[in-house]
Design a protein around this motif. Structure first.
Motif, PDB file in Angstrom:
ATOM      1  N   ILE A 408       0.969  -1.197  -0.103  1.00  0.00           N
ATOM      2  CA  ILE A 408      -0.132  -0.038   0.002  1.00  0.00           C
ATOM      3  C   ILE A 408       1.013   1.266  -0.077  1.00  0.00           C
ATOM      4  CG2 ILE A 408      -2.126   1.042   1.099  1.00  0.00           C
ATOM      5  CD1 ILE A 408      -2.165  -1.538   2.876  1.00  0.00           C
ATOM      6  N   LYS A 409       0.592   2.157  -0.800  1.00  0.00           N
ATOM      7  CA  LYS A 409       1.225   3.302  -1.137  1.00  0.00           C
ATOM      8  C   LYS A 409       0.284   4.591  -0.979  1.00  0.00           C
ATOM      9  CE  LYS A 409       4.504   1.323  -4.320  1.00  0.00           C
ATOM     10  NZ  LYS A 409       5.395   1.616  -5.766  1.00  0.00           N
ATOM     11  N   VAL A 410       0.849   5.383   0.179  1.00  0.00           N
ATOM     12  CA  VAL A 410       0.077   6.629   0.491  1.00  0.00           C
ATOM     13  C   VAL A 410       0.781   7.793   0.612  1.00  0.00           C
ATOM     14  CG1 VAL A 410      -1.732   7.520   2.266  1.00  0.00           C
ATOM     15  CG2 VAL A 410      -1.019   5.011   2.317  1.00  0.00           C
ATOM     16  N   PRO A 411       0.979   8.537  -0.944  1.00  0.00           N
ATOM     17  CA  PRO A 411       1.902   9.542  -0.864  1.00  0.00           C
ATOM     18  C   PRO A 411       1.166  10.734  -0.304  1.00  0.00           C
ATOM     19  CG  PRO A 411       0.613   8.819  -3.109  1.00  0.00           C
ATOM     20  CD  PRO A 411       0.392   7.804  -1.957  1.00  0.00           C
ATOM     21  N   ASP A 416       4.572  12.717   6.755  1.00  0.00           N
ATOM     22  CA  ASP A 416       5.373  11.676   6.120  1.00  0.00           C
ATOM     23  C   ASP A 416       4.438  10.844   5.332  1.00  0.00           C
ATOM     24  OD1 ASP A 416       7.898  12.799   6.980  1.00  0.00           O
ATOM     25  OD2 ASP A 416       7.632  11.414   8.781  1.00  0.00           O
ATOM     26  N   GLN A 417       5.093  10.551   4.150  1.00  0.00           N
ATOM     27  CA  GLN A 417       4.398   9.548   3.172  1.00  0.00           C
ATOM     28  C   GLN A 417       4.481   8.262   3.820  1.00  0.00           C
ATOM     29  OE1 GLN A 417       6.322   9.838  -0.558  1.00  0.00           O
ATOM     30  NE2 GLN A 417       5.167  11.594  -1.132  1.00  0.00           N
ATOM     31  N   GLY A 454       8.143   8.030   5.388  1.00  0.00           N
ATOM     32  CA  GLY A 454       9.379   8.750   4.502  1.00  0.00           C
ATOM     33  C   GLY A 454       8.943   9.043   3.406  1.00  0.00           C
ATOM     34  N   ASN A 455       9.891   9.040   2.406  1.00  0.00           N
ATOM     35  CA  ASN A 455       9.701   9.157   0.897  1.00  0.00           C
ATOM     36  C   ASN A 455       9.699   8.068  -0.077  1.00  0.00           C
ATOM     37  OD1 ASN A 455       9.616  10.548  -1.637  1.00  0.00           O
ATOM     38  ND2 ASN A 455      11.719  11.239  -1.375  1.00  0.00           N
ATOM     39  N   LEU A 456       8.612   8.070  -0.586  1.00  0.00           N
ATOM     40  CA  LEU A 456       8.187   6.924  -1.445  1.00  0.00           C
ATOM     41  C   LEU A 456       8.979   6.827  -2.828  1.00  0.00           C
ATOM     42  CD1 LEU A 456       4.222   6.543  -0.828  1.00  0.00           C
ATOM     43  CD2 LEU A 456       6.142   5.077   0.209  1.00  0.00           C
ATOM     44  N   HIS A 473      14.397   5.225   0.938  1.00  0.00           N
ATOM     45  CA  HIS A 473      13.920   6.459   1.532  1.00  0.00           C
ATOM     46  C   HIS A 473      12.998   6.333   2.704  1.00  0.00           C
ATOM     47  CE1 HIS A 473      16.866   7.981  -1.433  1.00  0.00           C
ATOM     48  NE2 HIS A 473      16.009   7.674  -2.491  1.00  0.00           N
ATOM     49  N   LEU A 474      12.865   5.068   2.966  1.00  0.00           N
ATOM     50  CA  LEU A 474      11.796   4.930   4.140  1.00  0.00           C
ATOM     51  C   LEU A 474      12.547   4.286   5.509  1.00  0.00           C
ATOM     52  CD1 LEU A 474       9.033   3.131   2.033  1.00  0.00           C
ATOM     53  CD2 LEU A 474       9.066   5.603   2.630  1.00  0.00           C
ATOM     54  N   ARG A 475      11.658   4.683   6.452  1.00  0.00           N
ATOM     55  CA  ARG A 475      12.207   4.241   7.763  1.00  0.00           C
ATOM     56  C   ARG A 475      11.103   3.170   8.221  1.00  0.00           C
ATOM     57  NH1 ARG A 475      10.191   9.105   8.965  1.00  0.00           N
ATOM     58  NH2 ARG A 475       8.811   9.200  10.801  1.00  0.00           N
ATOM     59  N   ARG A 476      11.365   2.022   8.792  1.00  0.00           N
ATOM     60  CA  ARG A 476      10.268   1.219   9.533  1.00  0.00           C
ATOM     61  C   ARG A 476       9.869   1.917  10.623  1.00  0.00           C
ATOM     62  NH1 ARG A 476      10.968  -5.316  10.023  1.00  0.00           N
ATOM     63  NH2 ARG A 476       8.573  -5.594  11.298  1.00  0.00           N
ATOM     64  N   LEU A 477       8.486   1.999  11.004  1.00  0.00           N
ATOM     65  CA  LEU A 477       7.825   2.383  12.221  1.00  0.00           C
ATOM     66  C   LEU A 477       8.064   1.226  13.223  1.00  0.00           C
ATOM     67  CD1 LEU A 477       4.620   4.007  10.654  1.00  0.00           C
ATOM     68  CD2 LEU A 477       6.773   5.254  11.386  1.00  0.00           C
ATOM     69  N   PRO A 478       8.242   1.655  14.392  1.00  0.00           N
ATOM     70  CA  PRO A 478       8.332   0.730  15.603  1.00  0.00           C
ATOM     71  C   PRO A 478       7.111   0.226  15.862  1.00  0.00           C
ATOM     72  CG  PRO A 478       8.705   3.186  16.289  1.00  0.00           C
ATOM     73  CD  PRO A 478       8.369   3.039  14.783  1.00  0.00           C
ATOM     74  N   ILE A 479       6.607  -0.577  15.150  1.00  0.00           N
ATOM     75  CA  ILE A 479       5.176  -1.365  15.573  1.00  0.00           C
ATOM     76  C   ILE A 479       5.456  -2.699  14.971  1.00  0.00           C
ATOM     77  CG2 ILE A 479       4.270  -0.244  13.677  1.00  0.00           C
ATOM     78  CD1 ILE A 479       1.491  -0.673  15.244  1.00  0.00           C
ATOM     79  N   ALA A 480       5.014  -3.725  15.597  1.00  0.00           N
ATOM     80  CA  ALA A 480       5.347  -5.119  15.338  1.00  0.00           C
ATOM     81  C   ALA A 480       3.980  -5.508  14.574  1.00  0.00           C
ATOM     82  CB  ALA A 480       5.201  -6.143  16.634  1.00  0.00           C
TER      83      ALA A 480
END
Length: 632
Positions: A408-411, A416-417, A454-456, A473-480
């Protein structure tokens, strides 16, 4: 002698005069002063086709090396090994040899075998133009092997250069075989049967009888009877020749022409046809335009304006599976309930699209080739705005439980995207702490996602697949990641927003094909089979009748029969029946008869070869052929 060999042409039966003497081509030299040196024909030195006459010196002729020029009017000038004319002849000789090899029956059979072998990967390996979803699954299952196969065009076999090379060579080979043979068949179809052999008793089948009729009356009666049997006749003084079975050669030629037309039909489809794919989620519709298609593969002469102006809407898709037994989980039926319109403004018509039951509209066929699930997500960004609310097609990565992957991409999210990658499990079960799908139907649907922010990279100018997420250019969100049931949601950390799994829909993958060569290919295939059966069923056979007055005044009639192609047998019975009818019509008394005696077989074949004027060995040397009647 090979062209361009550089040897001089032989000088025979011509004289070369040098000084006082004359040397003739018979190899005899005479001395005008009375001194003669006898020269044999071998005295004129011949090496590699070169003949040299003796050189006359001091009034004496000696067989030796020729120094004179060829006599005026002698055809052909000398060409040395390095001459351009010899080189051109050598090149043309090699080209003729290559053409004969290409158009030979052996080469055509080898190319036909190679074409069949080359088609096997297109039937076993998933093809990009038929099922792109299966190709994506193959990439996932074989990450190391799939790129190598792609470089070899194994995912697009029928458009591969090596497949086209085999196809074109086979087309040229068949054309070179069939076209000359067509002209020969037209000529042979107008020819009369060959002359009757002098001794009919040497043929494999022969009979003789006496009759009170005159020779002319006996021959006329036999000619009428054979003409009534649809034999082609040739008559002369004292004999009648009849031949039947020309349709065998027609069937043979029809088979090769139909095979050539079949290849041409495939070429027509590749030039003027097109193929396209469209993944359609339930509730969505599309028009047959280039921008609305997921993939579009036009023929060489197809433009976007050539597309048929129809539109299709997928109202619903249902899939049923076997629920018990050894085939549990196997599909039993797929039904895509669609509505379509042939042109803009036309009323919509309902149709149930099933496997192997395509929809045909405006000459275009629409096939159902795949299906899957499209989970529906509602995403709210950090500012509280709903920035995404739509189904997302997930692609199956295994067929037993229909586990599917998607992104899923949410620009448009703020600040942040957002991006998500995960799996959809139609019937989720826990197997040793790992979620798997136990059944392809959506009995216990769950979705599990990994979240990114981050940036898609959608504005970088590089195209991206809608089924892949680039985390550069994305960071993984700290949620399992955790499995979400329909109606459940998860709050994203760092005030990034909220994701809700609201349900799912099903999607269907449609293959859109326009192939104007399909009907010609079908007709060509039927004609090829008909020609093959005709060539096997019909026999070329000849019957000869000779009549002459015997010593006692009665007429002696000799009958002879020969089947040029009788692999299945049966001509013996036909000849016996004909001989009986002719004898009975003449009121004759049977004298002798043979029915393929072993001692007469070779003699009959020798006689047949002597009068068979349709295919000569010299013609076979000059022109490529599909083979003679006995060989096919």
């Amino acid at each position: 002698m090979p062209p361009g060999s550089g040897h001089h042409e032989a000088v025979t039966s011509e004289s070369i005069a040098t000084g006082e003497n004359a040397v003739t081509g018979v190899g005899t030299a005479e001395n005008a002063g009375g001194t003669a040196a006898a020269g044999q024909a071998a005295g004129a030195q011949a090496t590699g086709g070169q003949a040299t006459a003796g050189q006359a010196t001091g009034g004496q002729a000696t067989a030796g090396q020729a120094t004179g020029a060829p006599a005026p009017g002698r055809a052909g000038a000398k060409t040395g090994p390095g001459s351009s004319a010899g080189g051109r002849r050598a090149l043309s000789g090699w080209l003729r040899w290559a053409w004969r090899q290409l158009t030979s029956m052996r080469t055509a059979l080898v190319l036909l075998f190679l074409l069949a072998v080359a088609s096997v990967p297109g039937s076993v390996i998933p093809q990009q133009g038929i099922d792109p979803a299966a190709v994506a699954v193959y990439y996932t299952s074989h990450p190391a092997l799939a790129p190598i196969m792609a470089r070899l065009s194994l995912f697009n076999v029928f458009a591969a250069p090596w497949f086209a090379a085999i196809y074109l060579l086979l087309f040229l080979s068949l054309a070179g075989c069939v076209l000359p043979r067509t002209f020969r068949l037209v000529g042979s179809a107008r020819q009369l049967p060959p002359r009757a052999p002098r001794n009919l008793a040497r043929l494999p089948l022969a009979a003789s009888y006496r009759t009170a009729l005159t020779p002319a009356e006996a021959l006329e009666s036999a000619a009428r009877l054979l003409s009534g049997k649809r034999f082609r006749l040739r008559t002369s003084d004292g004999w009648v020749a009849a031949e039947k079975g020309y349709l065998r050669e027609v069937g043979n030629l029809l088979f090769h022409i139909a095979l050539l037309a079949l290849l041409g039909s495939v070429a027509i489809g590749g030039i003027f046809g097109y193929k396209a794919d469209r993944l359609l989620v339930s509730g969505q519709s599309f028009g047959d335009t280039v921008t609305a298609l997921d993939q579009f593969r036009p023929g060489r002469l197809v433009t976007p304006q050539d597309l048929a102006p129809f539109s299709i809407r997928l109202d619903n898709f249902t899939a049923h599976y076997i629920t018990s037994g050894s085939l549990r989980g196997e599909p039993s039926s797929f039904d895509a309930f669609i509505r379509y319109s042939g042109r803009p403004g036309a009323p919509m018509r309902a149709y149930v699209l099933r496997v192997n039951h395509p929809l045909e509209v405006d000459g275009v066929r629409v096939y159902l080739i795949g299906h899957g699930y499209a989970p529906v997500f509602r995403i709210t960004d950090g500012a509280g705005r709903v920035v995404f609310d739509s189904p997302v097609p997930f692609i199956p990565v295994e067929q037993s439980g229909l586990t599917s992957e998607g992104v899923i991409k949410v620009p448009d999210a703020d600040p942040d995207q957002l991006g998500f990658a995960g799996v959809f499990l139609p019937t989720a079960v826990d197997v040793n702490g790992r979620l798997q799908s136990a059944f392809p139907a959506a009995l216990l649907p769950r979705v599990s996602l990994v979240s990114y922010a981050g940036n898609l990279g959608l504005n970088d100018g590089q195209p991206q697949s809608v089924y892949e997420l680039d985390p550069a250019h994305l960071r993984r969100l700290p949620i399992a990641p955790r499995p979400l049931a329909p109606g459940q949601s998860m709050k994203l950390p760092d005030n990034a927003g909220t994701l809700a799994f609201t349900g799912y829909r099903q999607w269907a993958s449609l293959a859109i094909t326009y192939d104007p060569g399909q009907l010609p290919a079908l007709i060509s295939g039927i004609l090829a089979i008909a020609g093959l059966l005709l060539s096997f069923a019909v026999r070329r056979r000849r019957v000869f009748v000779r009549a002459a007055a015997g010593p006692d005044g009665a007429t002696v009639v000799h009958l002879g029969g020969l089947a040029r192609s009788d692999a299945v047998g049966g001509f013996e019975a036909e000849f016996a029946s004909l001989a009986g009818e002719i004898t009975e019509s003449h009121g004759g008394s049977r004298l002798t008869g043979t029915a393929g005696r072993p001692e007469d077989q070779q003699a009959g074949l020798d006689a047949a070869a002597a009068f068979d004027d349709q295919v000569s060995s010299a013609r076979n040397d000059r022109e490529p052929s599909l083979g003679n009647d006995e060989g096919e």
